[in-house]
Write a protein that holds these residues in place. Structure first.
Motif, PDB file in Angstrom:
ATOM      1  N   SER A  18       0.789  -1.227   0.000  1.00 30.53           N
ATOM      2  CA  SER A  18       0.000   0.000   0.000  1.00 30.53           C
ATOM      3  C   SER A  18       0.821   1.276   0.000  1.00 30.53           C
ATOM      4  CB  SER A  18      -0.901   0.015   1.243  1.00 30.53           C
ATOM      5  OG  SER A  18      -0.121  -0.099   2.419  1.00 30.53           O
ATOM      6  N   GLY A  71       2.705   4.534  -2.101  1.00 35.16           N
ATOM      7  CA  GLY A  71       2.088   5.472  -3.032  1.00 35.16           C
ATOM      8  C   GLY A  71       2.590   5.410  -4.451  1.00 35.16           C
ATOM      9  N   SER A 130     -10.768   6.027 -13.841  1.00 33.34           N
ATOM     10  CA  SER A 130     -12.014   5.732 -13.157  1.00 33.34           C
ATOM     11  C   SER A 130     -12.984   4.943 -13.996  1.00 33.34           C
ATOM     12  CB  SER A 130     -12.686   7.046 -12.768  1.00 33.34           C
ATOM     13  OG  SER A 130     -12.988   7.782 -13.914  1.00 33.34           O
ATOM     14  N   LYS A 164     -14.396   1.444 -13.045  1.00 32.86           N
ATOM     15  CA  LYS A 164     -15.516   1.238 -12.133  1.00 32.86           C
ATOM     16  C   LYS A 164     -16.801   0.927 -12.882  1.00 32.86           C
ATOM     17  CE  LYS A 164     -15.964   2.043  -8.259  1.00 32.86           C
ATOM     18  NZ  LYS A 164     -16.049   1.179  -7.104  1.00 32.86           N
ATOM     19  N   ASP A 219     -10.913   4.015  -7.093  1.00 31.53           N
ATOM     20  CA  ASP A 219     -11.983   4.863  -6.543  1.00 31.53           C
ATOM     21  C   ASP A 219     -11.626   6.341  -6.684  1.00 31.53           C
ATOM     22  OD1 ASP A 219     -13.561   2.718  -5.823  1.00 31.53           O
ATOM     23  OD2 ASP A 219     -12.608   2.505  -3.867  1.00 31.53           O
ATOM     24  N   LYS A 220     -10.371   6.660  -6.439  1.00 32.19           N
ATOM     25  CA  LYS A 220      -9.926   8.052  -6.561  1.00 32.19           C
ATOM     26  C   LYS A 220     -10.030   8.517  -8.008  1.00 32.19           C
ATOM     27  CE  LYS A 220      -5.943  11.045  -5.713  1.00 32.19           C
ATOM     28  NZ  LYS A 220      -4.542  11.089  -5.203  1.00 32.19           N
ATOM     29  N   HIS A 248       3.958  -4.085  -7.691  1.00 26.96           N
ATOM     30  CA  HIS A 248       4.114  -2.979  -6.735  1.00 26.96           C
ATOM     31  C   HIS A 248       5.235  -3.274  -5.748  1.00 26.96           C
ATOM     32  CE1 HIS A 248       0.855  -0.578  -8.164  1.00 26.96           C
ATOM     33  NE2 HIS A 248      -0.062  -1.515  -7.960  1.00 26.96           N
ATOM     34  N   SER A 270       2.526   4.636  -8.245  1.00 30.24           N
ATOM     35  CA  SER A 270       1.517   4.297  -9.244  1.00 30.24           C
ATOM     36  C   SER A 270       2.184   3.511 -10.344  1.00 30.24           C
ATOM     37  CB  SER A 270       0.908   5.577  -9.842  1.00 30.24           C
ATOM     38  OG  SER A 270      -0.260   5.909  -9.168  1.00 30.24           O
ATOM     39  N   ARG A 316      -3.618   1.255  -8.535  1.00 36.21           N
ATOM     40  CA  ARG A 316      -3.979   0.900  -7.156  1.00 36.21           C
ATOM     41  C   ARG A 316      -5.339   1.456  -6.745  1.00 36.21           C
ATOM     42  NH1 ARG A 316       1.211   0.151  -3.724  1.00 36.21           N
ATOM     43  NH2 ARG A 316       2.884   0.312  -5.249  1.00 36.21           N
ATOM     44  N   ASP A 317      -5.519   2.756  -6.900  1.00 35.72           N
ATOM     45  CA  ASP A 317      -6.688   3.418  -6.330  1.00 35.72           C
ATOM     46  C   ASP A 317      -7.664   3.826  -7.427  1.00 35.72           C
ATOM     47  OD1 ASP A 317      -8.521   4.740  -4.831  1.00 35.72           O
ATOM     48  OD2 ASP A 317      -7.104   6.097  -3.844  1.00 35.72           O
TER      49      ASP A 317
END
Length: 540
Positions: A24, A26, A42, A45, A123-124, A163, A28, A120-121
């Motif tokens: 986890s 940071g 995004s 999603k 949702d962001k 990662h 990317s 990774r993220d």
């Protein structure tokens, strides 16, 4: 006899099973191409159910014709998963660079999915993209699925390993590695040495060496076109531009055929490159395809493909000295049917700019020009064409003129023609093993219920090779991994191969791995030979 899959053992085989924990930090990884770490990510999603959700009442609907009207840098829309986004402002600061503009006026769903599967993220990214949503694409249908138990486990395990590797190793990044840098420097040095020796000796052997350097340069440009060489988007673009245009391939045609078509549809009906690689007037590649008399000899034609590619590839129309002959020869050869738009003229992969099969005016509002209804349209302005011709001759024209003035223009003509031919033959020898081995599964169409990742694996091969060759070819031999993760740096393609193989074994997905090039070539030969038999004779 029952066929068995060749299971390769890689250096990281034992360690790969312990990489299931998420990491986890940071960093990317894989944020390039269409979303490069920015808002476009995004869109993942919206694909979790692998189908388009009904549009809410009052939501505007658009067509590909609308998108084509908004395909400039000053007014830029894209569509992913059936949703339309106005990303005019975002595209200018897109972390992945200008490659986002390749998504203009086409269904960019697959491009997005495969260029963001290491993010990774999500949702962001989803929260950012919502600001750019403007409506729905009318009549959009999903071409394949990306959320299956197999693909989820595959991506989770590979993502965790990548990662962890990037975070703990100083010489590997998300889209670069120091080993690949050594390969780039070695190839540039080889090209410089060959050029110097040609200019000082005129020896044909050094034209041969230059051809070998060009072959390595071809796959160098291939990797740069996927933004998998450097962290800098500018450097990726620069190497892609030079290593495609300089060889006379034209960057716009190469990007369309390879990035937008082949990597999305991989020898299915919407892959523009399958007809350029194995033209149907010579080859039968699937059991369901009709048999023709010439197919009885297709396994022999395959053996001779590098030889035919040598002579076909030697005619490098955009490059000196052939550029002087092209204005007369190309229209004449096109008129008599020897040169055809979108397919190879001989029983060997084409090594020329492919052209479009249909003009922009031939596309209906519901066609994006990437294989829908068998229509392929390459966007190339006259300025881009002029730039391609300029780059194609920035090196070969001075080389031809200097060598010609010193050793005779006939010798210089033959020398550079040989260089082009040798490069083409070298590439073709390796190209046909990538998607045509004996146990490859080639579905003619993609459907909504298909697992896109499974289809890529079963339609590709990975071939082990020596370290030096692997480094100099920038991981091109790992076609399975490359198709799953097209913007992953070459070193990581090599490292994640055992993880991919283990997940395939667990889920019963065929992994076509070969211990060396010779065994892969033999497998391709057997595929063509098996399909050379007329179905009625085979049943008897």
């Amino acid at each position: 006899p029952q066929k068995t899959v060749v299971h390769l053992r890689w250096p990281w085989q034992r360690a790969s099973s312990s990489t299931g924990r998420a990491h986890s930090t940071g960093v990317s990884v894989g944020l390039r191409a269409l979303g490069g770490g920015g808002a476009a990510g995004s869109m993942c999603k919206n694909n979790e159910t692998d189908s388009a959700a009904p549009a809410a009442p009052g939501v505007k609907r658009y067509t590909y014709a609308d998108l084509r009207a908004h395909a400039s840098r000053d007014d830029f829309w894209i569509t992913v998963n059936g949703k339309v986004y106005d990303v005019t402002d975002f595209a200018r600061r897109h972390p992945g660079g200008d490659i986002i503009y390749e998504a203009a006026a086409i269904d960019a769903t697959i491009l997005f999915e495969i260029h963001h599967n290491m993010v990774r993220d999500l949702d962001k990214l989803h929260a950012v993209l919502g600001k750019h949503y403007i409506g729905e694409l009318d009549g959009w249908q999903h071409v394949a699925g990306f959320r299956t138990p197999f693909s989820e486990e595959l991506l989770q395990r590979v993502r965790a390993y990548v990662h962890q590797r990037v975070d703990s190793c100083w010489w590997i990044g998300s889209r670069w590695d120091a080993v690949t840098f050594l390969g780039i420097l070695a190839n540039i040095s080889l090209a410089a040495f060959a050029t110097f020796m040609i200019l000082t000796t005129g020896n044909l052997f050094f034209y041969h060496v230059l051809g070998a350097s060009m072959a390595f340069g071809h796959v160098l440009g291939h990797a740069a076109n996927h933004y998998s060489l450097f962290q800098s988007s500018f450097l990726n673009k620069a190497f892609s531009t030079v290593c495609t245009n300089l060889w006379g391939l034209r960057e716009q045609y190469w990007t369309f055929s390879h990035l937008l078509s082949h990597h999305c549809y991989n020898y299915a009906d919407r892959d523009y490159m399958i007809e350029q690689h194995v033209p149907t007037r010579y080859f039968r590649t699937r059991p369901e395809e009709p048999w023709q008399p010439i197919n009885a000899h297709q396994h022999i034609l395959y053996k001779w493909a590098p030889v035919m590619a040598f002579f076909m590839g030697a005619l490098r129309w955009d490059c000196a000295p052939w550029v002087f002959i092209a204005p007369v020869a190309v229209p004449l050869l096109t008129r008599v049917g020897f040169l055809r738009q979108g397919e190879s003229s001989v029983a060997a992969p084409q090594f020329l700019a492919s052209g479009s099969t249909h003009a922009l005016s031939d596309l209906s509002p519901h066609e994006d020009g990437v294989g829908i209804n068998k229509k392929f349209h390459v966007r190339e302005s006259w300025l881009q064409a002029a730039w391609s011709l300029f780059v194609a001759n920035i090196f070969f024209l001075p080389l031809f003129l200097y060598a010609g003035s010193k050793y005779g223009f006939v010798w210089a003509f033959l020398g550079q023609t040989y260089t082009f031919g040798f490069q083409s033959a070298s590439i073709v020898k390796h190209l046909l093993v990538q998607h045509l081995s004996e146990d490859i599964i080639l579905k003619p169409t993609m459907e909504e219920g298909d697992d896109w990742y499974k289809m890529q694996i079963e339609a590709s091969t990975s071939v082990k090779t020596r370290v030096v060759k692997r480094v100099m070819s920038y991981g091109i031999n790992y076609q399975i991994e490359h198709h799953l993760f097209p913007c992953m740096c070459p070193q990581l393609l090599h490292e994640v191969a055992p993880i991919v193989q283990e997940v395939c074994e667990k889920h019963g997905v065929r992994y076509n791995g070969f211990p060396d090039l010779a065994s892969a070539e033999e497998s391709v030969y057997l595929r063509f030979k098996n399909l050379s038999v007329k179905p009625s004779e085979k049943s008897e």
